[in-house]
Design an enzyme around this catalytic site. Structure first.
Site, PDB file in Angstrom:
ATOM      1  N   GLU A   1      41.273  45.437  49.081  1.00 59.50           N
ATOM      2  CA  GLU A   1      41.523  46.594  49.949  1.00 59.50           C
ATOM      3  C   GLU A   1      42.814  47.291  49.550  1.00 59.50           C
ATOM      4  O   GLU A   1      42.861  48.526  49.431  1.00 59.50           O
ATOM      5  CB  GLU A   1      41.590  46.156  51.423  1.00 59.50           C
ATOM      6  CG  GLU A   1      40.289  45.583  51.969  1.00 59.50           C
ATOM      7  CD  GLU A   1      40.068  44.113  51.638  1.00 59.50           C
ATOM      8  OE1 GLU A   1      38.926  43.634  51.763  1.00 59.50           O
ATOM      9  OE2 GLU A   1      41.061  43.452  51.223  1.00 59.50           O
TER      10      GLU A   1
ATOM     11  N   CYS B   1      48.007  42.182  54.480  1.00 55.94           N
ATOM     12  CA  CYS B   1      46.883  43.049  54.155  1.00 55.94           C
ATOM     13  C   CYS B   1      46.519  43.973  55.321  1.00 55.94           C
ATOM     14  O   CYS B   1      46.355  45.180  55.146  1.00 55.94           O
ATOM     15  CB  CYS B   1      45.687  42.190  53.759  1.00 55.94           C
ATOM     16  SG  CYS B   1      44.234  43.133  53.286  1.00 55.94           S
TER      17      CYS B   1
ATOM     18  N   ARG C   1      25.762  28.375  34.387  1.00 57.76           N
ATOM     19  CA  ARG C   1      26.898  27.459  34.208  1.00 57.76           C
ATOM     20  C   ARG C   1      28.228  28.203  34.340  1.00 57.76           C
ATOM     21  O   ARG C   1      29.192  27.681  34.907  1.00 57.76           O
ATOM     22  CB  ARG C   1      26.826  26.793  32.841  1.00 57.76           C
ATOM     23  CG  ARG C   1      25.759  25.735  32.705  1.00 57.76           C
ATOM     24  CD  ARG C   1      25.722  25.177  31.284  1.00 57.76           C
ATOM     25  NE  ARG C   1      24.670  24.180  31.094  1.00 57.76           N
ATOM     26  CZ  ARG C   1      24.348  23.651  29.930  1.00 57.76           C
ATOM     27  NH1 ARG C   1      25.017  24.018  28.825  1.00 57.76           N
ATOM     28  NH2 ARG C   1      23.379  22.758  29.838  1.00 57.76           N
TER      29      ARG C   1
END
Length: 366
Positions: A55, A87, A187
């Site tokens: 963000e 944040c 994998r």
């Protein structure tokens, strides 16, 4: 803005998030868009576990002032502040007016907390857009957060008549080149690949990523009696020191052999045995989760598959069905203790794809 348009932007965040596959564990896959006046002005995705929030990256890289814009993200932002960033506060200060979130963060300390803070600050918040897809892309992370266990996928390659190898144990090459390439891709996306001792003894695999670009997973062998040869490929090709042996606690006093393995850069995890003399798989998975291994691709063999299925420890099964018939050979599973059709374990088919000459079928328990 219409729900359909909001969903189209969330779909783009999912495509962005996928770019981080195999790179961000144990953190989640996240993609973020910043939209203003029906135009994308910023975008970001997580590309490493240590990266700052997507963000903030989208806001930082925005082509225009984010004031009044709408932020789209497939996963609810982290609600906790750190020394490096807050944040939520930074998003609020950017003066965006609306946030659209695919699904809430499953971690108890985050779940719904960011949404509350955004709404308290006066931002419009929408959640639950393409929620099923947003959860599925982060199925490893969700299992880890809610169960404290890695997500387990059993990967099987079989013939039409259900054999995983011929009577001698040979399974090379049961499936097509395309299928083998896809296995290498898988994998690269899982944290670890696991096999049993017998599979290593017969096939001497490397369990690395070679047919596609991508990181090598951790390689794990279930070796109850600590028998692995130092001449095996798993030992000789352990230059990245990413090989783990899971063995019984009864071997703790075998100091000489243990030291030999340790000198080769091999990690050894000791796990108690169950009454049947086999390694306690649930305990082993718990220990792996403690080491932040949140996804395991189990590649064999028959006894290992059977143990996971019998204990209901698998989250999904991927079967590569080869258009061959052997007649005689090793079965997919050994004895599960099921004596009648009415007691059969039932699965649902989630997906079917054609891969080269093979069919790839994804199963989940009903």
């Amino acid at each position: 803005m219409s729900k359909l348009l909001d969903e189209s932007y969330i779909q783009i965040t999912l495509e962005l998030a996928k770019k981080g596959k195999g790179k961000v564990s144990p953190t989640p896959l996240v993609g973020t868009l910043l939209v203003k006046n029906d135009k994308i002005i910023g975008a970001a995705y997580r590309s490493s576990p240590d990266e700052i929030s997507t963000e903030l990256l989208a806001i930082k890289n925005s082509k225009e002032n984010p004031d009044g814009a709408t932020l789209y993200t497939n996963l609810e932002p982290c609600s906790l502040s750190t020394d490096k960033q807050d944040c939520i506060e930074s998003i609020i200060k950017s003066k965006i007016k609306k946030i659209v979130i695919g699904t809430l963060n499953p971690q108890p300390e985050h779940n719904g907390q960011a949404v509350k803070k955004f709404r308290k600050a006066g931002l419009e918040v929408k959640t639950g857009l393409l929620e099923k897809e947003c959860i599925d892309i982060n199925k490893f992370y969700f299992k880890y957060c809610t169960k404290s266990l890695p997500y387990v996928t059993l990967k099987m390659a079989i013939t039409i008549d259900g054999k995983i190898a011929d009577s001698s144990g040979n399974s090379k090459w049961l499936t097509s080149v395309e299928s083998r390439s896809l296995v290498h891709e898988l994998r690269s996306e899982y944290d670890a690949v696991m096999v049993g001792f017998n599979s290593v003894k017969i096939d001497n695999p490397e369990l690395t990523v070679r047919l596609v670009e991508g990181r090598n997973p951790k390689r794990i062998i279930l070796d109850t009696n600590l028998q692995l040869s130092l001449n095996s490929n798993l030992v000789k090709k352990n230059s990245d020191k990413n090989f783990i042996i899971i063995t019984s606690t009864k071997n703790k006093n075998r100091k000489r052999k243990i030291n030999t393995y340790l000198k080769k850069g091999i990690e050894i995890i000791f796990v108690p045995e169950e009454r049947n003399g086999k390694i306690d798989l649930l305990k082993a998975l718990s220990i792996l989760a403690e080491r932040k291994i949140i996804s395991v691709l189990v590649e064999g063999g028959s006894k290992v598959f059977s143990s996971f299925i019998k204990q209901k420890l698998e989250d999904e099964i991927l079967i590569f069905l080869s258009p061959k018939i052997l007649g005689n050979g090793l079965p997919l599973c050994s004895n599960l203790g099921i004596k009648s059709l009415s007691k059969a374990i039932n699965y649902s088919i989630k997906d079917v794809d054609k891969i080269g000459d093979d069919a790839l079928i994804k199963f989940v328990r009903r």
